[in-house]
Design a protein around this motif. Sequence first.
Motif, PDB file in Angstrom:
ATOM      1  N   VAL A  65      -2.126  35.406  -9.179  1.00 50.53           N
ATOM      2  CA  VAL A  65      -1.962  36.020  -7.854  1.00 50.53           C
ATOM      3  C   VAL A  65      -2.814  37.280  -7.749  1.00 50.53           C
ATOM      4  O   VAL A  65      -3.478  37.520  -6.732  1.00 50.53           O
ATOM      5  N   ALA A  66      -2.814  38.090  -8.812  1.00 47.36           N
ATOM      6  CA  ALA A  66      -3.634  39.303  -8.822  1.00 47.36           C
ATOM      7  C   ALA A  66      -5.115  38.951  -8.686  1.00 47.36           C
ATOM      8  O   ALA A  66      -5.863  39.624  -7.963  1.00 47.36           O
ATOM      9  N   LEU A  68     -18.288  42.525 -10.626  1.00 47.02           N
ATOM     10  CA  LEU A  68     -17.039  43.157 -10.216  1.00 47.02           C
ATOM     11  C   LEU A  68     -16.059  42.192  -9.564  1.00 47.02           C
ATOM     12  O   LEU A  68     -14.850  42.259  -9.816  1.00 47.02           O
ATOM     13  N   ILE A  69     -16.541  41.294  -8.725  1.00 42.93           N
ATOM     14  CA  ILE A  69     -15.634  40.423  -7.975  1.00 42.93           C
ATOM     15  C   ILE A  69     -14.803  39.528  -8.890  1.00 42.93           C
ATOM     16  O   ILE A  69     -13.716  39.075  -8.537  1.00 42.93           O
ATOM     17  N   TRP A  70     -15.301  39.292 -10.115  1.00 38.79           N
ATOM     18  CA  TRP A  70     -14.586  38.428 -11.056  1.00 38.79           C
ATOM     19  C   TRP A  70     -13.739  39.234 -12.043  1.00 38.79           C
ATOM     20  O   TRP A  70     -13.211  38.671 -13.007  1.00 38.79           O
ATOM     21  N   LEU A  71     -13.581  40.519 -11.807  1.00 32.62           N
ATOM     22  CA  LEU A  71     -12.940  41.411 -12.781  1.00 32.62           C
ATOM     23  C   LEU A  71     -11.562  40.925 -13.213  1.00 32.62           C
ATOM     24  O   LEU A  71     -11.231  40.933 -14.399  1.00 32.62           O
ATOM     25  N   PHE A  72     -10.743  40.502 -12.253  1.00 31.00           N
ATOM     26  CA  PHE A  72      -9.362  40.133 -12.577  1.00 31.00           C
ATOM     27  C   PHE A  72      -9.152  38.624 -12.674  1.00 31.00           C
ATOM     28  O   PHE A  72      -8.011  38.155 -12.697  1.00 31.00           O
ATOM     29  N   VAL A  73     -10.254  37.879 -12.751  1.00 29.30           N
ATOM     30  CA  VAL A  73     -10.165  36.429 -12.945  1.00 29.30           C
ATOM     31  C   VAL A  73     -10.025  36.094 -14.428  1.00 29.30           C
ATOM     32  O   VAL A  73      -9.457  35.056 -14.789  1.00 29.30           O
ATOM     33  N   ILE A  74     -10.513  36.969 -15.290  1.00 25.48           N
ATOM     34  CA  ILE A  74     -10.477  36.704 -16.729  1.00 25.48           C
ATOM     35  C   ILE A  74      -9.048  36.593 -17.282  1.00 25.48           C
ATOM     36  O   ILE A  74      -8.768  35.692 -18.092  1.00 25.48           O
ATOM     37  N   ILE A  86      -0.674  46.244  -4.861  1.00 24.76           N
ATOM     38  CA  ILE A  86      -0.045  44.989  -5.262  1.00 24.76           C
ATOM     39  C   ILE A  86      -0.685  44.434  -6.525  1.00 24.76           C
ATOM     40  O   ILE A  86       0.008  44.004  -7.461  1.00 24.76           O
ATOM     41  N   VAL A  87      -2.018  44.449  -6.580  1.00 24.27           N
ATOM     42  CA  VAL A  87      -2.704  43.968  -7.774  1.00 24.27           C
ATOM     43  C   VAL A  87      -2.292  44.804  -8.986  1.00 24.27           C
ATOM     44  O   VAL A  87      -2.010  44.263 -10.068  1.00 24.27           O
ATOM     45  N   GLY A  88      -2.222  46.109  -8.813  1.00 28.94           N
ATOM     46  CA  GLY A  88      -1.811  46.981  -9.908  1.00 28.94           C
ATOM     47  C   GLY A  88      -0.419  46.665 -10.410  1.00 28.94           C
ATOM     48  O   GLY A  88      -0.182  46.567 -11.623  1.00 28.94           O
TER      49      GLY A  88
END
Length: 225
Positions: free
Chosen positions: A96-97, A201-207, A117-119
């Motif tokens: 979700v993040a 940057l756009i993929w930062l929280f996909v990992i 929310i992501v945080g």
Amino acid sequence: MRINLSKILGFNAGYVDTASFLGIHGLFAAHVTGNFVTLGAALTSGNQNGAWAKLLALPMFCLVVFSVKLIDRSYLKASKSSYNFLLKLMFFLFTVAAVISIEYLPFPQTDTWPSFIVGMLLVAAMSIQNAVHRLHWTKEAPTTVMTGSTTQMMLDAADWFSQPSEEKKEQIRKRFSTVLPTMLSFALGCAVAALVYKFALIWLFVIPPVLMLASYWKKEDYIKN
């Protein structure tokens, strides 16, 4: 070097902590007590970006850990293990993040609902990782905050130079063989997060959700209680 569960989770913790710090106004998702330092610095400097996330990180951490314990107890009453469910819950929170972050990154230098929310999702997921370590990985080296592991390694190093017995040396070797790889994985995760922030940057929280898939694949690769 064989990739096992503790290395994946150590990498994940280093990655998430660095990614959240860089991408969400100095928020520590895995090392939540550090947020008090950054919050104090922000209030003193007058730059209060991300203040709400830093202020609520510890209450969120505590609430999630409390909830995880209740969930674990409910599974135990049914003679089941909460392990698989908690890993899946971490994957869901990270996913979700990631979805939200792809839409809204880079987050502006002000408090916004997407960054908040992501945080909180990242803090919640890392709270579960901390709690699962105490519930299911009790014989594994810590995979999140490295302060305790670094302290133990330096104490062991001092003991080694004090000419300990062969039995003591074997204990030190065993601890080094479990703690050091996790620490190196954590450091590597920090470095990779910084590179992704800089160049993708756009993929930062996909990992992190990808790492959780790897963790689920290696879920039985840990020292049994």
